[in-house]
Design a protein around this motif. Sequence first.
Motif, short mmCIF file in Angstrom:
data_model
loop_
_atom_site.label_atom_id
_atom_site.label_comp_id
_atom_site.label_asym_id
_atom_site.label_seq_id
_atom_site.Cartn_x
_atom_site.Cartn_y
_atom_site.Cartn_z
N THR A 138 59.77 24.18 -21.24
CA THR A 138 60.64 24.81 -22.23
C THR A 138 60.40 26.31 -22.18
OG1 THR A 138 60.45 22.87 -23.65
CG2 THR A 138 61.26 24.89 -24.67
N VAL A 139 61.47 27.06 -22.04
CA VAL A 139 61.40 28.52 -21.98
C VAL A 139 62.04 29.06 -23.25
CG1 VAL A 139 62.02 30.58 -20.68
CG2 VAL A 139 61.54 28.45 -19.46
N ASN A 140 61.26 29.78 -24.05
CA ASN A 140 61.74 30.36 -25.31
C ASN A 140 61.86 31.88 -25.16
OD1 ASN A 140 61.80 27.96 -26.94
ND2 ASN A 140 59.58 28.01 -26.85
N TYR A 141 62.91 32.43 -25.78
CA TYR A 141 63.15 33.87 -25.74
C TYR A 141 63.04 34.43 -27.15
CZ TYR A 141 65.42 32.38 -21.42
OH TYR A 141 65.69 31.80 -20.21
N ALA A 142 62.15 35.37 -27.32
CA ALA A 142 62.07 36.13 -28.58
C ALA A 142 62.32 37.58 -28.21
CB ALA A 142 60.70 35.97 -29.21
N CYS A 143 62.96 38.32 -29.10
CA CYS A 143 63.23 39.71 -28.73
C CYS A 143 63.18 40.62 -29.95
CB CYS A 143 64.57 39.84 -28.02
SG CYS A 143 65.98 39.31 -28.98
N ASP A 144 62.90 41.85 -29.63
CA ASP A 144 62.91 42.94 -30.61
C ASP A 144 63.81 44.03 -30.05
OD1 ASP A 144 61.00 41.88 -32.51
OD2 ASP A 144 59.45 42.27 -31.01
N VAL A 145 64.62 44.62 -30.91
CA VAL A 145 65.54 45.68 -30.49
C VAL A 145 65.06 47.00 -31.07
CG1 VAL A 145 67.93 46.47 -30.52
CG2 VAL A 145 67.44 44.02 -30.42
N PHE A 146 64.94 48.01 -30.19
CA PHE A 146 64.49 49.34 -30.61
C PHE A 146 65.52 50.36 -30.16
CE2 PHE A 146 60.66 46.83 -29.78
CZ PHE A 146 59.98 46.96 -30.97
N THR A 147 65.62 51.44 -30.93
CA THR A 147 66.47 52.55 -30.54
C THR A 147 65.56 53.74 -30.28
OG1 THR A 147 68.25 51.72 -31.92
CG2 THR A 147 68.42 53.99 -31.19
N THR A 193 72.14 35.75 -19.39
CA THR A 193 72.59 34.71 -20.32
C THR A 193 71.57 34.41 -21.41
OG1 THR A 193 71.70 32.99 -18.89
CG2 THR A 193 74.00 33.60 -18.55
N ALA A 194 70.42 35.05 -21.36
CA ALA A 194 69.38 34.78 -22.36
C ALA A 194 69.81 35.30 -23.71
CB ALA A 194 68.07 35.43 -21.94
N VAL A 195 69.58 34.53 -24.73
CA VAL A 195 69.94 34.88 -26.10
C VAL A 195 68.66 35.02 -26.90
CG1 VAL A 195 71.19 34.12 -28.15
CG2 VAL A 195 72.06 33.57 -25.88
N CYS A 196 68.60 36.08 -27.74
CA CYS A 196 67.42 36.25 -28.59
C CYS A 196 67.23 35.02 -29.46
CB CYS A 196 67.57 37.49 -29.47
SG CYS A 196 67.51 39.02 -28.55
N GLY A 197 66.03 34.49 -29.46
CA GLY A 197 65.74 33.30 -30.24
C GLY A 197 66.19 32.02 -29.57
N GLY A 198 66.72 32.12 -28.37
CA GLY A 198 67.21 30.94 -27.66
C GLY A 198 66.12 30.23 -26.87
N ALA A 199 66.49 29.13 -26.28
CA ALA A 199 65.56 28.35 -25.47
C ALA A 199 66.32 27.71 -24.32
CB ALA A 199 64.86 27.29 -26.30
N ALA A 200 65.61 27.42 -23.26
CA ALA A 200 66.19 26.73 -22.11
C ALA A 200 65.16 25.73 -21.59
CB ALA A 200 66.55 27.73 -21.02
N SER A 201 65.67 24.68 -20.96
CA SER A 201 64.78 23.66 -20.38
C SER A 201 65.20 23.41 -18.94
CB SER A 201 64.85 22.36 -21.18
OG SER A 201 64.37 22.55 -22.47
N PRO A 202 64.68 24.20 -18.01
CA PRO A 202 65.03 23.98 -16.61
C PRO A 202 64.46 22.65 -16.11
CG PRO A 202 63.33 25.66 -16.79
CD PRO A 202 63.74 25.31 -18.18
N VAL A 203 65.15 22.07 -15.14
CA VAL A 203 64.71 20.80 -14.55
C VAL A 203 64.16 21.08 -13.16
CG1 VAL A 203 65.47 18.51 -13.82
CG2 VAL A 203 66.47 19.56 -15.85
N TRP A 204 62.96 20.55 -12.89
CA TRP A 204 62.29 20.80 -11.61
C TRP A 204 62.40 19.59 -10.71
CZ3 TRP A 204 62.13 25.59 -12.36
CH2 TRP A 204 61.59 26.19 -13.49
N SER A 205 62.23 19.85 -9.43
CA SER A 205 62.17 18.76 -8.44
C SER A 205 60.90 18.94 -7.62
CB SER A 205 63.41 18.79 -7.54
OG SER A 205 63.46 20.02 -6.82
N GLY A 206 60.66 18.03 -6.73
CA GLY A 206 59.47 18.11 -5.88
C GLY A 206 58.21 17.75 -6.65
#
Length: 152
Positions: free
Chosen positions: A107-116, A86-99
């Motif tokens: 904050t988790v950021n996704y950067a990507c590069d596509v190569f052939t 479900t990760a999207v290039c340039g996207g971000a997610a903020s998981p919630v922790w317990s304990g």
Amino acid sequence: MSAMFHKRSVKKAFEQGIRMRNASGFSLISAIFLLVVMAGLGAVMLTFTSVQQTTSTQDLQGTRAFQAARAGIDFGLYQVLAPSATAVCGGAASPVWSGSLAGFQTTVNYACDVFTEGGNTITVFTITSTASAGAVGSPHRVERVLRATVSR
């Protein structure tokens, strides 16, 4: 002879009394000096103990921040490598922790590069996880940043 003996002993006692009065002033000054020195040592020890406790608390919070950032990397890797990614290039997610990580914002950021390469499309994800706790500018703020690179 008894009167002369009595005069000498009275004179001697009088001189000893004067010496005793002079010495008693010195012991008062010594006692005050020792009191001031002991109070100073007590203040130094109190400050030292307070600094040690603060340092220990910050070290523990730093370790927790590292573990929250590491959990963010694991979360990001799962989002990238899972069969239903479900990760999207340039996207971000903020998981919630317990304990013990409950107070950390991650904050988790996704950067990507596509190569052939050789007819295959390869996506290289760079996952950056930032975990922090405390207000910005506060002496109690901790923050850790971890990065991982993975291709799919």
